[in-house]
Enzyme design. Structure first.
Site, short mmCIF file in Angstrom:
data_model
loop_
_atom_site.label_atom_id
_atom_site.label_comp_id
_atom_site.label_asym_id
_atom_site.label_seq_id
_atom_site.Cartn_x
_atom_site.Cartn_y
_atom_site.Cartn_z
N TYR A 93 -15.10 47.33 -45.59
CA TYR A 93 -13.84 46.58 -45.64
C TYR A 93 -12.79 47.43 -46.36
O TYR A 93 -13.10 48.06 -47.38
CB TYR A 93 -14.05 45.26 -46.38
N VAL A 195 -13.33 30.65 -36.35
CA VAL A 195 -11.93 30.85 -35.96
C VAL A 195 -11.72 30.34 -34.54
O VAL A 195 -10.73 29.65 -34.24
CB VAL A 195 -11.53 32.33 -36.06
N TYR A 284 -8.54 40.61 -34.13
CA TYR A 284 -8.74 40.26 -35.54
C TYR A 284 -10.18 40.49 -35.99
O TYR A 284 -10.54 40.19 -37.13
CB TYR A 284 -8.33 38.81 -35.80
N MET A 287 -16.87 42.27 -33.59
CA MET A 287 -18.28 41.94 -33.78
C MET A 287 -19.23 42.84 -32.99
O MET A 287 -20.35 43.08 -33.42
CB MET A 287 -18.51 40.47 -33.42
N TRP A 310 -4.68 40.72 -39.75
CA TRP A 310 -5.56 40.77 -40.91
C TRP A 310 -5.01 39.78 -41.93
O TRP A 310 -3.93 39.97 -42.48
CB TRP A 310 -5.60 42.19 -41.48
#
Length: 372
Positions: A93, A195, A284, A287, A310
């Site tokens: 991150y 989300v 966004y 995965m 973000w």
């Protein structure tokens, strides 16, 4: 003699809390006592270096922490395990706490002790971190009062604990990129994510059709029904879209002006197929850990735009008041039964079981929320 500190906590009792500091040199040793307001000892999930979360995290007992005059000591009630939490532990991150660190980024708790200068909070108040910040995977959190936001005690704790990172992302993406009106449509992959579920419901509340793409996997028919019940206009598995003209499946729904991508790879390409001329795809998440590939013709002949979102960047842009207004709006939808998403509450004592589920080691699982 030093004065005793007054602790305003749930018992409303006056306590004496002493802390001793020892000062020494080669010639002499002196000891002085002074009063300090201290939190209870805390049990916490910590990691001392970055790596695989199931390998580097451990649960420890932390010593009491000093509560300064403008601080709140909050007894945590619940905190989720989000993909971004995992990314922080892995070290991928872009913004992450300095190690050693306590895990977790959002959560809900009750005020346990208030600092001597605090007037707007009292023991027993229900609070969340707004904006969120690192260190919520522990039984007691001490932070300055300005980062806490008071909420209704009627809110289910699992929703209070998870209302920012995922629902707020869904709301901001629907509002920030394309002007959407009732009757318009959007398309998204990863629709079964938290989300994704929020986007379906928030879009429906505005009269916006949602076209949803999910993975081919066991239980996909049940996932379709769940999304339909939440308000999805259409739900397709990725294999259903292996045809040249996917827009023939829309059955009167207008071509989407905006698409949301949290998967990447081929799944992102499916989102692009649905977009109308001049449409925008907002990424966004990733995965699949595969890049987004776009054909040259998509730019030349369809004039598509690619954007990124973000939430942490948005939260860091002096929007605390607006953020809290939107949090209250989202929580009001929860209380009205208009916003819901799948979660599983797990005891803090079983943290590593919940972590395994969040890591996908036990198959597809709902959002994991730790209950302290």
């Amino acid at each position: 003699m030093a004065a005793a500190a007054i602790v305003r906590g749930p018992s409303q009792q006056v306590s004496r809390i002493w802390r001793f500091a020892k000062f020494s040199n080669r010639q002499s040793v002196g000891i002085r006592a002074y009063s300090a307001l201290m939190s209870p000892p805390s049990k916490a999930v910590v990691y001392e270096h970055h790596g695989a979360p199931d390998s580097v995290t451990r649960v420890i007992e932390r010593l009491p922490e000093e509560i300064k005059e403008n601080d709140l000591c909050v007894k945590m009630l619940a905190s989720p395990i989000n993909p971004s939490d995992i990314n922080r532990i892995e070290g991928v991150y872009p913004i992450r706490p300095q190690v050693p660190a306590v895990g977790g980024y959002e959560g809900v708790g009750e005020v346990y002790i208030v600092g001597s200068a605090v007037r707007d909070f009292a023991p027993g108040d229900r609070v969340i971190l707004s904006p969120p910040s690192s260190g919520t995977w522990q039984t007691f959190v001490v932070k300055e009062q300005s980062v806490w936001h008071k909420i209704s005690k009627d809110t289910p704790i699992e929703y209070a604990a998870t209302i920012i990172v995922n629902p707020l992302s869904a709301l901001r993406m629907l509002e920030d990129f394309v002007s959407l009106n009732s009757g318009d449509s959007i398309v998204q992959n990863g629709a079964t994510s938290t989300v994704g579920q929020c986007i379906v419901q928030l879009a429906q509340l505005r009269g916006i059709h949602s076209i949803n793409i999910i993975r081919d996997r066991p239980g996909s028919d049940e996932a379709k029904e769940t999304l339909k019940k939440l308000g999805a206009a259409e739900v397709f598995t990725e294999s259903q879209l292996n045809l040249k003209n996917v827009k023939s499946l829309l059955d009167g729904i207008p071509e989407p002006a905006v698409g949301f991508n949290c998967v990447g790879g081929d799944s992102a390409s499916l989102v692009l197929k649905f977009l109308r001329h001049g449409g925008t795809m907002v990424t966004y998440g990733g995965m699949s850990k595969k890049p987004v590939s776009v054909s040259t013709s998509s730019f030349i002949f369809k004039d598509l735009s690619l954007r990124g979102f973000w939430l942490q960047k948005w939260l860091g842009s002096d929007k605390a008041t607006e953020c809290r207004r939107m949090i209250d709006y989202l929580l009001s939808l929860v209380l009205e039964g208009k916003l819901k998403y799948e979660m599983e509450m797990t005891s803090f004592d079983d943290f590593h079981i919940a972590l395994d589920k969040a890591l996908g080691k036990l198959g597809s699982q709902p959002k994991q929320v730790i209950r302290f």
